[in-house]
Design a protein around this motif. Structure first.
Motif, short mmCIF file in Angstrom:
data_model
loop_
_atom_site.label_atom_id
_atom_site.label_comp_id
_atom_site.label_asym_id
_atom_site.label_seq_id
_atom_site.Cartn_x
_atom_site.Cartn_y
_atom_site.Cartn_z
N TYR A 17 41.02 -9.53 -41.27
CA TYR A 17 39.70 -10.15 -41.25
C TYR A 17 38.62 -9.06 -41.27
O TYR A 17 38.71 -8.06 -40.56
N ARG A 18 37.61 -9.27 -42.09
CA ARG A 18 36.53 -8.29 -42.23
C ARG A 18 35.23 -8.87 -41.70
O ARG A 18 34.96 -10.06 -41.87
N ARG A 19 34.44 -8.02 -41.11
CA ARG A 19 33.13 -8.47 -40.65
C ARG A 19 32.08 -7.42 -40.98
O ARG A 19 32.38 -6.21 -41.05
N ARG A 20 30.88 -7.87 -41.21
CA ARG A 20 29.78 -6.97 -41.51
C ARG A 20 29.17 -6.41 -40.23
O ARG A 20 29.12 -7.10 -39.21
N ARG A 21 28.72 -5.19 -40.30
CA ARG A 21 27.97 -4.58 -39.20
C ARG A 21 26.49 -4.53 -39.59
O ARG A 21 26.16 -4.46 -40.77
N VAL A 22 25.63 -4.52 -38.60
CA VAL A 22 24.20 -4.49 -38.85
C VAL A 22 23.65 -3.13 -38.42
O VAL A 22 23.77 -2.73 -37.26
N LEU A 23 23.05 -2.42 -39.39
CA LEU A 23 22.45 -1.12 -39.10
C LEU A 23 20.98 -1.28 -38.75
O LEU A 23 20.27 -2.09 -39.36
N ASP A 24 20.54 -0.49 -37.79
CA ASP A 24 19.13 -0.45 -37.43
C ASP A 24 18.56 0.94 -37.65
O ASP A 24 17.58 1.33 -37.00
#
Length: 382
Positions: A17-24
């Motif tokens: 399973y793949r999930r996106r990460r959120v960059l700040d």
């Protein structure tokens, strides 16, 4: 409506399973990911240009002059003077008659293969070629024949048995392993069998060869021996998009036939202006490539001392093979707990049984960053 949750649950159970990460933060070695500071080793920003102020300033000036969007496809009203200038500069950079811009490398590869080959023709590829090359052959209807990774005898057998127009398409640098294709041998085979040779040099341009001219320059191959070259702009160039470089006739053929060119809105002209700036830096600042070589050498020495077996790679792509998907996922989580971000690469991106950590380096990394990575790797060392 069909229930998709069984598929999603299976992916979770298999460790796929793949999930996106959120960059700040901007794309750089020190990131803020999902609200947490991390040291990243999983970007393709090989020369550290994605957050370079000179490139950003060229982008800002491009927006002021051209606006934020191109508004149309290149063949309608989307082809600006900025696009045209970049194409001319890329042609000069690669030593070819012309270059043609695309919105992504995926679209560029689809364009070449579907324009040059169709039903009754043959496309030959290395087993580890990028998915976009495989999809191009499938979409165009040509017979797709693959050979074992870097096996020149098998490649020759495929060429000898090919029917119709024949195209051999190969990665210059293989994106998951970091090793190089045997381009001199493939060029000789394609000339013998009267086949096109196409090189996807997404991970070689900017990194290898004089002025960062890529895998072809690394081997001293010209446009006669490798008539089709594809390069992406979202990796070492630090911007976005892609291009195909080749003869006048090749580029005109793509303009007339390639559906992924004809029916796609052009990249914003501001991106072209930013890329012109990054291309100039890429050609002039050889110190960035020297720094990359030093970082890779330090990592490979330290990783061997920790007991890791490393595949042969002279590029910024340095894989640590875990084997099972679950193991790669566990390794990634162990590093993340120590503040180091290296995403796990699992099937179908890589073959079954070869899941890995794909460690990549940027000229923006410091030697101390490599030492921090090696210290974190102690927790998973064999």
């Amino acid at each position: 409506m069909k229930d998709l949750y069984p598929f999603l649950n299976q992916a979770r159970q298999a460790g796929l399973y793949r999930r996106r990460r959120v960059l700040d933060s901007p794309q750089q070695p020190r990131l803020v990911v999902d609200g947490r500071p991390m040291l990243s080793f999983c970007s393709n920003d090989y020369l550290g240009l994605a957050a370079d102020e000179r490139v950003a300033e060229a982008f800002r000036q491009g927006v002021e002059r051209w606006g934020s969007g191109s508004g149309a496809a290149h063949l309608v009203t989307g082809h600006s003077r900025a696009h045209h200038a970049l194409e001319e500069e890329l042609a000069d950079f690669t030593g070819r008659e012309r270059a043609l811009l695309f919105s992504s490398g995926y679209l560029a590869n689809l364009a070449v293969i579907t324009s040059l080959c169709g039903r009754g023709d043959t496309v030959i590829q290395d087993r580890l070629d990028h998915a976009s090359l495989i999809d191009g052959a499938r979409l165009g209807g040509a017979a797709l024949k693959r050979y074992a990774h870097n096996d020149m005898a098998a490649a020759e057998q495929r060429l000898a048995a090919a029917t119709g127009e024949t195209l051999l398409a190969v990665d210059g640098v293989f994106s998951m392993d970091g090793d190089l294709a045997d381009l001199p041998a493939l060029a000789a085979l394609c000339q013998t069998h009267d086949a096109w040779l196409m090189v996807d040099d997404a991970h070689g341009l900017g990194v290898l060869g004089e002025e960062g001219r890529g895998s072809l320059a690394r081997y001293g191959l010209d446009a006669d021996r490798v008539p089709v070259l594809m390069g992406t702009l979202g990796k070492a160039f630090g911007t976005a998009g892609a291009f195909v470089a080749g003869s006048e006739a090749l580029i005109e053929t793509l303009i007339q036939k390639a559906r992924s060119y004809i029916f796609t809105t052009a990249l914003p002209a501001a991106v072209a202006e930013a890329t012109r700036a990054s291309l100039k830096i890429l050609r002039q600042e050889d110190g960035r490539r020297e720094r990359l070589r030093a970082l890779v050498a330090r990592f490979r020495q330290g990783a061997r001392q920790l007991g890791f077996e490393l595949p042969p790679s002279e590029t910024p792509i340095q894989p640590l093979i875990a084997g099972e998907a679950r193991t790669a996922l566990d390794w990634s989580r162990a590093l993340e707990a120590r503040g180091v971000l290296v995403t796990p690469i699992r099937p179908p991106t890589v073959p079954e049984g070869s899941a890995r950590l794909r460690i990549t380096f940027s000229a923006a990394h410091a030697l101390e960053d490599v030492d921090e990575l090696l210290h974190a790797l102690e927790v998973i060392a064999p």
